[in-house]
Design an enzyme around this catalytic site. Sequence first.
Site, PDB file in Angstrom:
ATOM      1  N   HIS A 149     -12.180   0.070  -0.809  1.00 20.06           N
ATOM      2  CA  HIS A 149     -12.220   0.336  -2.253  1.00 20.06           C
ATOM      3  C   HIS A 149     -13.384   1.201  -2.707  1.00 20.06           C
ATOM      4  CE1 HIS A 149      -9.374  -2.898  -1.800  1.00 20.06           C
ATOM      5  NE2 HIS A 149      -8.872  -2.519  -2.950  1.00 20.06           N
TER       6      HIS A 149
ATOM      7  N   GLY B 210      -0.212   5.353 -12.211  1.00 21.27           N
ATOM      8  CA  GLY B 210       0.537   6.016 -11.146  1.00 21.27           C
ATOM      9  C   GLY B 210       2.034   5.888 -11.384  1.00 21.27           C
TER      10      GLY B 210
ATOM     11  N   ASP C 117      -3.963   8.146  -4.258  1.00 20.91           N
ATOM     12  CA  ASP C 117      -2.972   8.490  -3.224  1.00 20.91           C
ATOM     13  C   ASP C 117      -2.389   9.893  -3.431  1.00 20.91           C
ATOM     14  OD1 ASP C 117      -3.457   5.842  -2.610  1.00 20.91           O
ATOM     15  OD2 ASP C 117      -1.650   5.115  -3.593  1.00 20.91           O
TER      16      ASP C 117
ATOM     17  N   ARG D 126      -1.888   4.588   0.648  1.00 21.49           N
ATOM     18  CA  ARG D 126      -0.569   3.952   0.689  1.00 21.49           C
ATOM     19  C   ARG D 126       0.355   4.737   1.632  1.00 21.49           C
ATOM     20  NH1 ARG D 126       1.071   0.324  -4.321  1.00 21.49           N
ATOM     21  NH2 ARG D 126      -1.170   0.059  -4.130  1.00 21.49           N
TER      22      ARG D 126
END
Length: 359
Positions: free
Chosen positions: A282, A114, A140, A184
């Site tokens: 998760h 990321g 995200d 996030r």
Amino acid sequence: MKRIGILTSGGDCGGLNAAVRSIFYRAKDKYNLDVYGILEGTVGLMERPPSYMKLDYNTFSGQLIRQGGTFLGTTNKGNPFKYPMGDGTFKDRTVEIIGGYHELGLDGLIVIGGDGSMKILKDIADKGNLNIVAIPKTIDNDVGATENSIGFHTAVDVATNALDNLQFTAASHNRTMILEVMGRDAGHIALNAGIAGGADIILIPEIKYSIDGIIKKLNKLNSYGIKHSLMVVAEAVKKEDGEHSLITFADGEQRLGGIGSYVSEQIMKKTDIECRVTTLGHVQRGAPPTTSDRILASAFGVYAVDLLAKKKFDRMVAWKDRKVVDFPIEMGIKTYRQVEKEDSLLKTARALGIYIGDL
Ligand code: F6P
């Protein structure tokens, strides 16, 4: 170019193994390169000897394309420029990473990560003159330079399936079921899954909401005779006092979490509506990759190897206008993207009567 490395960095997600597979096939079949899978992200290059596995056709003969997570392992802890040594001290370990790259005789490295990982790896590559190419992955979907990152679609799919299941139990008990999802600081997972899963309420960090606004929506449903509802809450939505809801683990690590319970408590304090909360966690990352993520990962992998072969270093691959393109890695780092005010999905959500905050 004779040998390249691949590492996965940051949080895992669905589609990483498909990307590694694609990189291997392209590198081997088209360019006859040796491909080393570095274990546990940058940690593998810090170790001596460096920790890696040589990939071959047998590695991919089984289930890897359909398997979630990353079989190479990864790390999302400890910036190598200031690496926690476990005794309270910090050390710059980037020289070890650069040394590991050379010790393995790599001519190039594909980094699947990321924005945070891309920044770290770019800084290390600049410092050590390493040849890198990056592939964006994150559930995200907040890397702005690409329309989609590997893993996002799988996470949305998991959240949508959860809403599908919650619908039945919500209706059976006349309850408001609250689903807390990851993402996030960006509300992309919540917004997409909320629309796909028929949510009545979607809370995302980018839009201010109020408990009274939520209750108004629930009362409206009630006035139609609908006594159950579905709500999706993104983990970074703030409490009404403007603070994040955080969980502190035994090792001191803090993560976003608990906003679903907060919202539930507030509603139940002010009404007789019964709420229940599911925190998806998760499972959004470890789930088997969706078809779209496998395709995206495969397309990215091939293109990334071609970039290395053409010596177009310091680039990231991206999905734009129905094809793979490439940009300077810098773009991946600097174009952080939340849900924008003019995002057409916001309009969609509102048009569907979904409460998404007070504007
Ligand atoms: O960035 C990916 C992500 O899954 C976020 O959505 C979430 O906030 C975070 O990572 C969780 O991190 P960890 O796996 O360290 O708990």
